[in-house]
Design a protein around this motif. Structure first.
Motif, PDB file in Angstrom:
ATOM      1  N   VAL A  74       0.852  -1.188   0.000  1.00  0.00           N
ATOM      2  CA  VAL A  74       0.000   0.000   0.000  1.00  0.00           C
ATOM      3  C   VAL A  74       0.886   1.235   0.000  1.00  0.00           C
ATOM      4  N   VAL A  75       0.452   2.274  -0.707  1.00  0.00           N
ATOM      5  CA  VAL A  75       1.241   3.502  -0.870  1.00  0.00           C
ATOM      6  C   VAL A  75       0.536   4.657  -0.175  1.00  0.00           C
ATOM      7  N   THR A  76       1.211   5.297   0.764  1.00  0.00           N
ATOM      8  CA  THR A  76       0.632   6.461   1.439  1.00  0.00           C
ATOM      9  C   THR A  76       0.683   7.679   0.514  1.00  0.00           C
ATOM     10  N   PRO A  77      -0.043   8.735   0.856  1.00  0.00           N
ATOM     11  CA  PRO A  77       0.144   9.993   0.111  1.00  0.00           C
ATOM     12  C   PRO A  77       1.604  10.448   0.179  1.00  0.00           C
ATOM     13  N   VAL A  78       2.038  11.131  -0.857  1.00  0.00           N
ATOM     14  CA  VAL A  78       3.424  11.599  -0.918  1.00  0.00           C
ATOM     15  C   VAL A  78       3.637  12.744   0.082  1.00  0.00           C
ATOM     16  N   VAL A  79       4.729  12.664   0.811  1.00  0.00           N
ATOM     17  CA  VAL A  79       5.156  13.801   1.637  1.00  0.00           C
ATOM     18  C   VAL A  79       5.852  14.779   0.695  1.00  0.00           C
ATOM     19  N   TRP A  80       5.099  15.778   0.233  1.00  0.00           N
ATOM     20  CA  TRP A  80       5.618  16.688  -0.795  1.00  0.00           C
ATOM     21  C   TRP A  80       6.558  17.735  -0.233  1.00  0.00           C
ATOM     22  N   SER A  81       6.544  17.941   1.071  1.00  0.00           N
ATOM     23  CA  SER A  81       7.376  18.991   1.683  1.00  0.00           C
ATOM     24  C   SER A  81       8.723  18.405   2.085  1.00  0.00           C
ATOM     25  N   GLY A  82       9.757  18.737   1.319  1.00  0.00           N
ATOM     26  CA  GLY A  82      11.075  18.177   1.569  1.00  0.00           C
ATOM     27  C   GLY A  82      12.110  19.235   1.882  1.00  0.00           C
ATOM     28  N   LEU A  83      13.371  18.837   1.726  1.00  0.00           N
ATOM     29  CA  LEU A  83      14.505  19.708   2.037  1.00  0.00           C
ATOM     30  C   LEU A  83      15.046  20.286   0.733  1.00  0.00           C
ATOM     31  N   SER A  84      14.675  21.518   0.429  1.00  0.00           N
ATOM     32  CA  SER A  84      14.994  22.119  -0.865  1.00  0.00           C
ATOM     33  C   SER A  84      15.588  23.514  -0.731  1.00  0.00           C
ATOM     34  N   GLU A  85      16.269  23.778   0.342  1.00  0.00           N
ATOM     35  CA  GLU A  85      16.859  25.095   0.552  1.00  0.00           C
ATOM     36  C   GLU A  85      17.751  25.507  -0.612  1.00  0.00           C
ATOM     37  N   HIS A  86      18.454  24.548  -1.208  1.00  0.00           N
ATOM     38  CA  HIS A  86      19.401  24.860  -2.281  1.00  0.00           C
ATOM     39  C   HIS A  86      18.710  25.354  -3.555  1.00  0.00           C
ATOM     40  N   HIS A  87      17.390  25.156  -3.657  1.00  0.00           N
ATOM     41  CA  HIS A  87      16.654  25.630  -4.837  1.00  0.00           C
ATOM     42  C   HIS A  87      15.928  26.957  -4.587  1.00  0.00           C
ATOM     43  N   MET A  88      15.964  27.470  -3.389  1.00  0.00           N
ATOM     44  CA  MET A  88      15.208  28.671  -3.061  1.00  0.00           C
ATOM     45  C   MET A  88      15.561  29.889  -3.924  1.00  0.00           C
ATOM     46  N   PRO A  89      16.807  30.077  -4.355  1.00  0.00           N
ATOM     47  CA  PRO A  89      17.134  31.284  -5.129  1.00  0.00           C
ATOM     48  C   PRO A  89      16.367  31.439  -6.441  1.00  0.00           C
ATOM     49  N   TYR A  90      15.768  30.372  -6.957  1.00  0.00           N
ATOM     50  CA  TYR A  90      15.074  30.448  -8.245  1.00  0.00           C
ATOM     51  C   TYR A  90      13.584  30.746  -8.104  1.00  0.00           C
ATOM     52  N   GLY A  91      13.079  30.772  -6.884  1.00  0.00           N
ATOM     53  CA  GLY A  91      11.654  30.981  -6.683  1.00  0.00           C
ATOM     54  C   GLY A  91      10.855  29.697  -6.835  1.00  0.00           C
ATOM     55  N   GLY A  92       9.591  29.740  -6.430  1.00  0.00           N
ATOM     56  CA  GLY A  92       8.688  28.617  -6.630  1.00  0.00           C
ATOM     57  C   GLY A  92       8.890  27.428  -5.724  1.00  0.00           C
ATOM     58  N   THR A  93       9.887  27.472  -4.852  1.00  0.00           N
ATOM     59  CA  THR A  93      10.265  26.321  -4.040  1.00  0.00           C
ATOM     60  C   THR A  93       9.698  26.447  -2.632  1.00  0.00           C
ATOM     61  N   LEU A  94       9.196  25.343  -2.117  1.00  0.00           N
ATOM     62  CA  LEU A  94       8.745  25.263  -0.732  1.00  0.00           C
ATOM     63  C   LEU A  94       9.665  24.302   0.007  1.00  0.00           C
ATOM     64  N   THR A  95      10.189  24.711   1.144  1.00  0.00           N
ATOM     65  CA  THR A  95      11.151  23.870   1.848  1.00  0.00           C
ATOM     66  C   THR A  95      10.860  23.853   3.341  1.00  0.00           C
ATOM     67  N   LEU A  96      11.306  22.794   3.992  1.00  0.00           N
ATOM     68  CA  LEU A  96      11.190  22.651   5.437  1.00  0.00           C
ATOM     69  C   LEU A  96      12.566  22.784   6.076  1.00  0.00           C
ATOM     70  N   SER A  97      12.568  23.062   7.367  1.00  0.00           N
ATOM     71  CA  SER A  97      13.811  22.978   8.120  1.00  0.00           C
ATOM     72  C   SER A  97      14.141  21.500   8.347  1.00  0.00           C
ATOM     73  N   GLN A  98      15.392  21.230   8.634  1.00  0.00           N
ATOM     74  CA  GLN A  98      15.798  19.854   8.916  1.00  0.00           C
ATOM     75  C   GLN A  98      14.988  19.262  10.059  1.00  0.00           C
ATOM     76  N   SER A  99      14.804  20.029  11.110  1.00  0.00           N
ATOM     77  CA  SER A  99      14.108  19.499  12.293  1.00  0.00           C
ATOM     78  C   SER A  99      12.644  19.202  11.993  1.00  0.00           C
ATOM     79  N   THR A 100      11.995  20.072  11.219  1.00  0.00           N
ATOM     80  CA  THR A 100      10.594  19.833  10.872  1.00  0.00           C
ATOM     81  C   THR A 100      10.454  18.612   9.978  1.00  0.00           C
ATOM     82  N   PHE A 101      11.318  18.503   8.996  1.00  0.00           N
ATOM     83  CA  PHE A 101      11.271  17.351   8.090  1.00  0.00           C
ATOM     84  C   PHE A 101      11.427  16.050   8.870  1.00  0.00           C
TER      85      PHE A 101
END
Length: 278
Positions: A74-101
């Motif tokens: 069985v497959v759960t819903p995707v956890v779409w909120s990941g660790l993407s700080e390195h992509h933030m300069p381009y816009g459009g990116t949503l990222t979590l802190s390490q501790s929250t993730f």
């Protein structure tokens, strides 16, 4: 004329589409749970921010269907909120802190195990999640009621994915491979109007390296002008289908392998120097 026999409906594998009692039954059948983790982040001018999430879900669902010849999955819903700080300069990116993730994944694993599931595959489709995913398994596995396995389909499939690429060594960010796979999964969201002018450096991994074998954090702007690494002009839906199948088969093989879920061994003797271990 005789009635045409109806095909049996395929068992549902998407957690969110199942009812609570159906999931209780799957837990009683010792089903494997795939917990996909991904991201919402920029993928250049031609791919949507959902790319990693959409591909992660597709790989997980295909793998579940392939592996259920040996056991329920069985497959759960995707956890779409990941660790993407390195992509933030381009816009459009949503990222979590390490501790929250880490807290999100820890809590979801605990919720799954509380329902009686004992085999959990954390299936990752975003490179920025890899280190944290492995650390989470290290933290939880010693005391968890479940066997926890962490995989990233890109590395698990390895050469089986790379052989479909023309001039890339494998899956890169928004390049030939991801563009090809999105042409299968979400063709209406792939902008092919200017692919010829989007190609960027092929060695995207260098922005995280220092010395001979050392790690150094850098934002993605360190290596690409437009958020892409690779050559999307090489993309095609035919390649995408082959790559999706290769990725799914690799994850399915991992699930099918009894060794993946084998219990922890204890090969200690009675003790050392006359002092017992137990």
């Amino acid at each position: 004329m005789p009635a045409t026999p109806r095909e049996m409906p395929m068992p549902e594998t998407d957690w969110s589409r199942l009812k609570a009692h159906e999931l209780r039954a799957l837990a009683a059948q010792d089903a494997v749970v795939i917990l996909p983790i991904a991201s919402i982040e920029q993928h250049g001018p031609h791919l949507p921010t959902m790319t990693d999430t959409r591909l992660g879900y597709e790989i997980a669902m295909r793998a579940a269907r392939k592996a259920r010849d040996t056991r329920p999955v069985v497959v759960t819903p995707v956890v779409w909120s990941g660790l993407s700080e390195h992509h933030m300069p381009y816009g459009g990116t949503l990222t979590l802190s390490q501790s929250t993730f880490r807290a999100v994944i820890r809590d979801l694993v605990e919720a799954i195990t509380r329902h009686g599931f004992r085999h959990i595959l954390i299936s990752n489709s975003h490179g920025g999640n890899q280190i944290a995913m492995q650390q989470i398994c290290d933290e939880l596995a010693p005391t968890s009621a479940a066997t926890l396995v962490a995989t990233t389909y890109v590395t698990e499939a390895g050469d089986d994915l790379a052989r479909h690429c023309q001039d890339q060594p494998g899956v890169m960010h928004a390049g030939e491979a991801e563009t090809s796979m999105m042409m299968v999964c979400e063709p209406d969201l792939v902008d092919t109007s200017d692919l010829g002018n989007l190609t960027q450096a092929m060695d995207g991994a260098r922005f995280l390296k220092a010395g001979k074998a050392s790690y150094r954090w850098r934002p993605f702007q360190h290596v690409t002008a437009n958020g892409i690494v690779g050559n999307p002009t090489r993309a095609s839906a035919a390649k995408g289908e082959a790559m999706l199948e290769a990725g799914a088969e690799a994850v399915a093989a991992l699930i099918r392998d009894p060794e993946t879920w084998a219990p922890v061994l204890d090969v200690r003797g009675e003790g050392t120097q006359g002092v017992p271990f137990r």
